[in-house]
Design an enzyme around this catalytic site. Structure first.
Site, PDB file in Angstrom:
ATOM      1  N   GLY A 343      34.865  40.719  39.197  1.00 51.64           N
ATOM      2  CA  GLY A 343      34.126  41.967  39.135  1.00 51.64           C
ATOM      3  C   GLY A 343      32.735  41.759  38.587  1.00 51.64           C
ATOM      4  O   GLY A 343      32.337  40.639  38.238  1.00 51.64           O
ATOM      5  N   PRO A 345      29.424  41.920  36.092  1.00 55.46           N
ATOM      6  CA  PRO A 345      29.298  41.635  34.658  1.00 55.46           C
ATOM      7  C   PRO A 345      29.484  42.886  33.817  1.00 55.46           C
ATOM      8  O   PRO A 345      29.051  43.978  34.184  1.00 55.46           O
ATOM      9  CB  PRO A 345      27.863  41.094  34.542  1.00 55.46           C
ATOM     10  CG  PRO A 345      27.512  40.603  35.910  1.00 55.46           C
ATOM     11  CD  PRO A 345      28.236  41.499  36.859  1.00 55.46           C
ATOM     12  N   GLY A 346      30.137  42.729  32.670  1.00 51.24           N
ATOM     13  CA  GLY A 346      30.297  43.842  31.745  1.00 51.24           C
ATOM     14  C   GLY A 346      31.452  44.758  32.043  1.00 51.24           C
ATOM     15  O   GLY A 346      31.564  45.828  31.431  1.00 51.24           O
ATOM     16  N   GLY A 348      34.626  43.993  31.521  1.00 54.28           N
ATOM     17  CA  GLY A 348      35.724  43.753  30.592  1.00 54.28           C
ATOM     18  C   GLY A 348      36.669  42.645  30.981  1.00 54.28           C
ATOM     19  O   GLY A 348      37.788  42.572  30.476  1.00 54.28           O
ATOM     20  N   LYS A 349      36.238  41.733  31.850  1.00 54.95           N
ATOM     21  CA  LYS A 349      37.136  40.670  32.329  1.00 54.95           C
ATOM     22  C   LYS A 349      37.530  39.723  31.195  1.00 54.95           C
ATOM     23  O   LYS A 349      38.703  39.379  31.045  1.00 54.95           O
ATOM     24  CB  LYS A 349      36.457  39.887  33.464  1.00 54.95           C
ATOM     25  CG  LYS A 349      36.050  40.730  34.650  1.00 54.95           C
ATOM     26  CD  LYS A 349      35.439  39.899  35.750  1.00 54.95           C
ATOM     27  CE  LYS A 349      34.160  39.212  35.326  1.00 54.95           C
ATOM     28  NZ  LYS A 349      33.094  40.148  34.966  1.00 54.95           N
ATOM     29  N   THR A 350      36.549  39.287  30.428  1.00 52.65           N
ATOM     30  CA  THR A 350      36.841  38.327  29.361  1.00 52.65           C
ATOM     31  C   THR A 350      37.557  38.996  28.192  1.00 52.65           C
ATOM     32  O   THR A 350      38.528  38.449  27.647  1.00 52.65           O
ATOM     33  CB  THR A 350      35.537  37.678  28.868  1.00 52.65           C
ATOM     34  OG1 THR A 350      34.860  37.070  29.978  1.00 52.65           O
ATOM     35  CG2 THR A 350      35.824  36.625  27.819  1.00 52.65           C
ATOM     36  N   SER A 663      28.675  45.050  57.008  1.00 52.34           N
ATOM     37  CA  SER A 663      29.063  46.439  56.782  1.00 52.34           C
ATOM     38  C   SER A 663      27.957  47.438  57.109  1.00 52.34           C
ATOM     39  O   SER A 663      28.202  48.641  57.108  1.00 52.34           O
ATOM     40  CB  SER A 663      29.508  46.632  55.329  1.00 52.34           C
ATOM     41  OG  SER A 663      28.448  46.358  54.443  1.00 52.34           O
ATOM     42  N   LYS A 706      30.944  51.113  46.503  1.00 56.97           N
ATOM     43  CA  LYS A 706      30.000  51.796  47.399  1.00 56.97           C
ATOM     44  C   LYS A 706      30.065  53.310  47.224  1.00 56.97           C
ATOM     45  O   LYS A 706      29.022  53.993  47.211  1.00 56.97           O
ATOM     46  CB  LYS A 706      30.292  51.403  48.846  1.00 56.97           C
ATOM     47  CG  LYS A 706      29.993  49.943  49.164  1.00 56.97           C
ATOM     48  CD  LYS A 706      30.349  49.603  50.599  1.00 56.97           C
ATOM     49  CE  LYS A 706      30.026  48.137  50.913  1.00 56.97           C
ATOM     50  NZ  LYS A 706      30.375  47.761  52.296  1.00 56.97           N
TER      51      LYS A 706
END
Length: 766
Positions: A343, A345-346, A348-350, A663, A706
């Site tokens: 996803g 940055p920012g 919340g993955k880490t 797309s 989108k």
């Protein structure tokens, strides 16, 4: 007068200096003769003639006369005076030209005392040289030393003093002080030579003691074991490592390798050249968590509570994590599928990896892979290399001290290959449950079990992850946060943390909902909340200034005074225009930081049928433009000749940003259809979808991002591919409420809804 530059030589008034005739001829370009005058200039450092400059020399020199030129190729110069170098120039022939003046001296030397001290120095030199073959030669030479200056110049080649120390002798105006300095220099260097000679003799004796020492070591080893048994609290390093090898619980291969290295360490001894390397290896080997950790019971409800407490939103992600924990509970395993969080940055993955570790009650390890280019960073360096060390995986296991941590491999999409190998290939073994039970680090060189490690990977995009590595992971997308979710995150997490970081009490700062909404809509432009966190920090820092300047006053941030805390509004978010014009249609795009709206602009001008495409479009998007032209010709045959008599220009704004992907096919087709029929399309209508030559609207990716971008930009209606209709369940309810979403299976269906027909007439060509 000849000029002789010297370096690393003592030149003092009252001394005889001996030079090779060839060296003098080279520097003075003339044959020296007895009676010639000569000036010595001291170089600050050894410099070739062609690189000499006036700054290469010290400002004080010495002058004398040639007293002897012998047939053996040597000459003697008696140094008479010190001189000031008033001017010096390096001639094109690399010779020196200078102007000098005699430097006055203080004649305070007590001659009787000087003679007595000279004899003492000569005696010490003769005593030092007596035991050696060259002792007789030194005794003969000593008869020619009339002054201490002669002694210093004679042993000058063996004096270890630097250039500055030698120059300090010549710089001294007082003869008595110069005598004291010279005597000290000679005696100190004489002692240094004595120590050096004794060390060489001692080294010879050491070789004779080698076999004796080996026997003594074996005896000491036996005695040390006896002492260790009597005093366990004072165990030697070697014995300590030996005991740790027995207690570590390692596998047979590791124990065998450890015994082999320990034997080498014993043979080397504590002072051996490889003792440090062998000790470091054994320290690592014995401190690794070889013993399996017992699995802890997993409470799904507690895990849900931790995830909800730490992260707002991300419901789909939390659901998948809970499923993973449930499977681990049923199987009694400590690891499961390799999850890959993807996803912007920012999002919340880490941090969600930390929450998983906390929910499981296990250690958390983060391994940053961003910019890693060397396979050795994953597998470690072989011990044959200087400075070798284990790889990042094993280093993380070693630091956490357990065999079953939650390990987050951060930024796995930022790996890159180089001449040193491909780190992504090394990760194939790490992330394969069938292989990682016997993972071998090159530094450790024995298998280590990684099967209990719960691996979680994070990435911003999947495009740069090699396919074999991606196949080993289950991809979980992290979609962007909605404005309501950002509001909740800011209120419950970001703002309290920012206040705590700057020392603001809980009730000393109030930020209204209106101010937060304005920050989210006007000061951040992202799918995650990293930029929002920075804005919360900025508000708290500004509030801290107010509190310090006006103690005791509470600070309130409202929509009206927000600008005083945030400065000017830095983002100018793109929003849909009010005016609609033929040939311009709003599209939707996906970027690494979330969704964005995309304007497709088209224009016809008188020409010969040439098509120009601008806006830094990739090859796939250019192909979509070609398909759109062919489709419009097919759908509007009575307008086909327009493309022959006119030049077509297609432009996508933000020309500095590269764009690609299929797309935008439906947007390009509708823009050209609007252009040739003269039918404007409302700017608050957006669309996304790939088109085929048969006019079908094919599915696309990134639909939630989108649609969020469409809602942020003021779009009211969105056309999406019919096959993407099931993906709407991933779109937050608040976004679906504010948008009219129309699934479409064909281009004709979209054109019919937009009322684009041939009879509408053609827009006037420019």
């Amino acid at each position: 007068m000849s000029v002789m530059p010297v370096y690393h030589m003592v030149v003092l008034p009252g001394a005889h200096v001996y030079l090779r005739t060839s060296d003098v001829e080279t520097m003075t370009q003339k044959h020296p003769a007895a009676g010639d005058r000569m000036t010595f200039v001291l170089m600050k450092e050894e410099t070739p003639r062609e690189k000499m400059t006036p700054d290469s020399f010290y400002p004080i020199g010495a002058s004398g006369r040639v007293t002897e030129v012998n047939a053996a190729g040597y000459l003697a110069v008696f140094v008479e005076n010190r001189v000031n170098i008033d001017e010096i120039a390096v001639l094109p022939s690399h010779t020196l030209s200078l102007s000098v003046s005699r430097r006055p001296e203080t004649e305070d030397l007590r001659k009787e005392e000087a003679a007595e001290r000279l004899e003492q120095v000569k005696k010490r030199i003769i005593d030092f040289a007596e035991p050696y073959q060259w002792g007789q030669m030194v005794r003969v030479q000593a008869q020619r030393w009339d002054t201490l200056w002669d002694v210093a110049c004679a042993i000058s080649p063996w004096i270890s003093a630097g250039t500055e120390e030698r120059y300090a002798l010549l710089e001294q105006d007082s003869q008595q002080a110069r005598f004291d300095m010279t005597e000290k220099l000679v005696l100190e260097n004489l002692e240094l030579m004595r120590i050096h000679t004794e060390a060489e003799s001692a080294q010879e004796e050491d070789y004779q003691k080698l076999y004796r020492e080996s026997a003594i070591k074996k005896q000491m080893e036996y005695l040390q074991k006896e002492l260790d048994g009597m005093h366990p609290e004072e165990v030697s390093d070697v014995r300590r490592l030996e005991l740790l090898l027995d207690e570590a619980g390692m596998n047979e291969a590791a124990r065998r390798e450890g015994r082999r290295v320990l034997t080498r360490l014993k043979n080397e001894g504590g002072q051996g050249p490889e003792a440090g390397i062998l000790t470091d290896y054994l320290e690592l080997l014995t401190s690794l968590p070889w013993k399996k950790e017992a699995p802890k019971p997993i409470s799904l409800q507690e895990a849900r509570d931790v995830l909800d407490r730490d992260h707002s939103g991300l419901e789909k992600v939390k659901k998948r994590i809970v499923q993973q924990l449930a499977v681990m509970t049923l199987r009694g395993a400590q690891s499961g599928s390799i999850l890959c969080f993807v996803g912007a940055p920012g999002t919340g993955k880490t941090s969600i990896g930390q929450s998983i570790a906390r929910a499981l009650g296990r250690e958390y390890v983060r391994v940053s892979l961003g910019g890693v280019r060397d396979e050795a960073d994953i597998r470690g360096h072989r011990r044959t290399y200087i400075g070798s060390m284990p790889g990042r995986i094993l280093d993380g296991i070693h630091k956490c001290g357990v065999s079953n941590p939650v390990m987050v491999l951060d930024e796995i999409d930022k790996l890159s290959a180089s001449y040193a190998g491909d780190p992504a290939s090394a990760l194939l073994e790490v992330l394969d449950p069938e292989q990682n039970a016997a993972f071998t680090d090159h530094y450790l060189n024995v298998p280590f079990d990684l099967s209990d490690v719960l691996f979680i990977c994070t990435a911003n995009t999947l495009d740069t992850i090699p396919e074999p590595l991606l196949n080993r992971m289950e991809v979980i997308p992290f979609e962007g946060y909605t404005p309501l979710e950002k509001m909740r995150i800011a209120r419950e997490h970001l703002l309290p943390r920012a206040m705590e970081a700057v020392g603001i009490a809980e009730d000393a700062l109030q930020v209204t909902d209106g101010a937060l909404e304005k920050v989210i809509s006007g000061y951040t432009r992202e799918a995650g909340v990293r930029g929002l966190k920075k804005r919360m920090d900025q508000i708290c820092r500004t509030a801290a200034v107010e509190m310090v300047e006006h103690p005791g006053e509470k600070v309130e941030v409202t929509e009206e005074n927000l600008q005083t805390f945030m400065d000017r509004q830095p983002l100018h978010r793109r929003s849909v225009p009010e005016e609609s014009r033929p040939g311009i249609v709003t599209g939707l795009a996906w970027t690494s930081v979330g969704g964005e709206i995309l304007y497709i602009q088209s224009l016809l001008t008188r020409g010969s049928g040439k098509m120009t495409i601008t806006g830094q479009l990739g090859d796939v998007m250019k192909e979509s433009a070609q398909i759109a032209v062919s489709l419009v010709k097919s759908l509007f045959p009575d307008r086909a000749e327009v493309f022959q008599d006119h030049d077509l220009h297609i432009h996508v704004p933000d020309g500095a940003t590269p764009k690609d992907g299929p797309s935008a096919g439906i947007t390009l087709t509708c823009a050209l259809a609007s252009l040739v029929t003269g039918t404007p399309v409302r700017p608050d209508i957006a669309m996304t979808g790939e088109v085929s030559l048969q006019g079908d609207v094919n599915p696309i990716g990134g639909l939630p991002e989108k649609l969020m971008a469409a809602q942020r930009s003021g779009v009211k209606t969105v056309f999406i591919p019919k096959e993407n209709e099931e993906d709407l369940q991933d779109v937050p309810e608040e976004i679906r409420r504010e948008l009219t979403i129309l699934p479409a299976g064909s281009v004709e269906e979209v054109l019919r809804t937009l009322d684009i027909r041939p009879e509408n007439g053609m827009a006037k060509a420019g």
